[in-house]
Write a protein that holds these residues in place. Structure first.
Motif, short mmCIF file in Angstrom:
data_model
loop_
_atom_site.label_atom_id
_atom_site.label_comp_id
_atom_site.label_asym_id
_atom_site.label_seq_id
_atom_site.Cartn_x
_atom_site.Cartn_y
_atom_site.Cartn_z
N LEU A 90 26.40 -33.92 25.55
CA LEU A 90 27.49 -35.27 25.51
C LEU A 90 28.37 -35.07 26.57
O LEU A 90 29.11 -36.00 27.24
CB LEU A 90 27.81 -35.60 24.07
CG LEU A 90 27.00 -36.03 23.07
CD1 LEU A 90 27.71 -36.76 21.90
CD2 LEU A 90 25.92 -36.85 23.87
N ASP A 91 28.98 -33.94 26.61
CA ASP A 91 30.13 -33.44 27.67
C ASP A 91 29.50 -33.73 29.09
O ASP A 91 30.26 -34.26 29.97
CB ASP A 91 30.52 -31.98 27.62
CG ASP A 91 31.56 -31.68 26.55
OD1 ASP A 91 31.98 -32.64 25.92
OD2 ASP A 91 31.74 -30.62 26.21
N GLN A 92 28.43 -33.47 29.44
CA GLN A 92 27.64 -33.60 30.54
C GLN A 92 27.62 -35.25 30.95
O GLN A 92 27.82 -35.61 32.05
CB GLN A 92 26.30 -33.28 30.86
CG GLN A 92 25.97 -31.64 30.28
CD GLN A 92 26.92 -30.92 31.17
OE1 GLN A 92 26.99 -30.86 32.47
NE2 GLN A 92 28.04 -30.33 30.37
N VAL A 93 27.37 -35.95 29.78
CA VAL A 93 27.34 -37.39 29.95
C VAL A 93 28.71 -37.66 30.34
O VAL A 93 28.94 -38.75 31.28
CB VAL A 93 26.88 -38.15 28.72
CG1 VAL A 93 27.04 -39.54 28.69
CG2 VAL A 93 25.30 -37.86 28.34
N LYS A 94 29.74 -37.25 29.75
CA LYS A 94 31.07 -37.79 29.91
C LYS A 94 31.59 -37.42 31.34
O LYS A 94 32.28 -38.10 32.02
CB LYS A 94 32.11 -37.19 29.00
CG LYS A 94 32.31 -37.42 27.55
CD LYS A 94 33.66 -37.21 26.84
CE LYS A 94 33.27 -37.42 25.40
NZ LYS A 94 33.40 -35.90 24.54
N ALA A 95 31.07 -36.27 31.79
CA ALA A 95 31.37 -35.86 33.14
C ALA A 95 30.57 -36.69 34.38
O ALA A 95 30.75 -36.34 35.42
CB ALA A 95 31.15 -34.36 33.33
N GLY A 96 29.56 -37.34 33.79
CA GLY A 96 29.02 -38.47 34.89
C GLY A 96 27.80 -37.63 35.35
O GLY A 96 27.11 -38.19 36.38
N ARG A 97 27.30 -36.57 34.74
CA ARG A 97 26.18 -35.87 35.18
C ARG A 97 24.90 -36.65 34.85
O ARG A 97 23.75 -36.73 35.63
CB ARG A 97 26.08 -34.41 34.83
CG ARG A 97 25.18 -33.73 35.31
CD ARG A 97 25.33 -32.47 34.74
NE ARG A 97 24.21 -31.25 35.51
CZ ARG A 97 23.92 -30.05 34.95
NH1 ARG A 97 24.75 -29.72 34.00
NH2 ARG A 97 23.50 -29.24 35.83
N LEU A 98 24.84 -37.57 33.94
CA LEU A 98 23.65 -38.24 33.37
C LEU A 98 24.29 -39.46 32.60
O LEU A 98 25.36 -39.41 32.24
CB LEU A 98 22.82 -37.31 32.73
CG LEU A 98 22.94 -37.08 31.31
CD1 LEU A 98 21.77 -36.67 30.56
CD2 LEU A 98 23.77 -35.81 31.27
#
Ligand code: AMP
Length: 180
Positions: A90-98
């Motif tokens: 979910l952190d990766q989502v927040k960071a805009g990676r996916l």
């Protein structure tokens, strides 16, 4: 990204590969990668039904994601399997990676999967390793569903006690309903 979750023997591999093919998604199974590349010590832990460390798994998934041409066009089978792995994702989502993945939960009883697994006969399909994986699923993986719900991330329940064809159709119906 589609994430296929479910207890061992719920049909994640079968359904995940099928769905990935249908939707032209890159199929990523952490279990498959580990069976090929894990160290002796990791293989032993896997054969006993244990889970590998979050740090190791996250580093591996991070490396896989870097290689993907489009992370959103992927299907993950077997990841995330713990709260720490879910938080990282979910952190990766927040960071805009996916974008936020679609989480599918293949729901089936332990009695049903026991029958299936003893027929499959992989080296981690012994009665002891199956029990261990059930225990870890309840203790480590199952809390993910509440965690996602409390973060307003939907989890789509699929009845995985049906035949493979029926489960596949249920997933397609579910994905079509989400799109509408
Ligand atoms: P699977 O093929 O998904 O059933 O995975 C086989 C085994 O690989 C599991 O029983 C674990 O030992 C290990 N494994 C796969 N994915 C993960 C993960 N995300 N976290 C920890 N261990 C994993």
């Amino acid at each position: 990204m589609i994430v296929v979750m479910g207890i061992v023997g719920s049909g994640k591999g079968t359904q995940g590969k099928w769905l990935a093919e249908d939707h032209k998604l890159v199929y990523v199974s952490t279990g498959d990668i580990l069976r090929e590349h894990a160290s002796q010590e990791q293989q032993e832990r896997m054969a006993a039904g244990g889970l590998l460390d979050d740090k190791e798994i996250i580093a591996m998934v991070d490396a896989v994601m870097k290689e993907l041409p489009n992370v959103n066009a992927s299907l993950f089978d077997g990841f995330p399997r713990s709260l720490a792995q879910t938080e990282w994702l979910l952190d990766q989502v927040k960071a805009g990676r996916l974008t936020m993945p679609v989480f599918l939960h293949l729901n089936v009883s332990k009695d049903e999967v026991k029958k299936r697994l003893l027929l499959r006969g992989r080296n981690d399909d012994t009665p002891e390793a199956i029990e261990k994986r059930f225990e870890l699923y309840d203790a480590v993986t199952d809390p993910i569903f509440d965690y996602l719900k409390s973060n307003n991330v939907p989890v789509y329940d699929i009845n995985a006690a049906q035949t493979p064809d029926e489960v596949h159709q249920s997933i397609i119906d579910c994905l079509n309903a989400i799109k509408e």
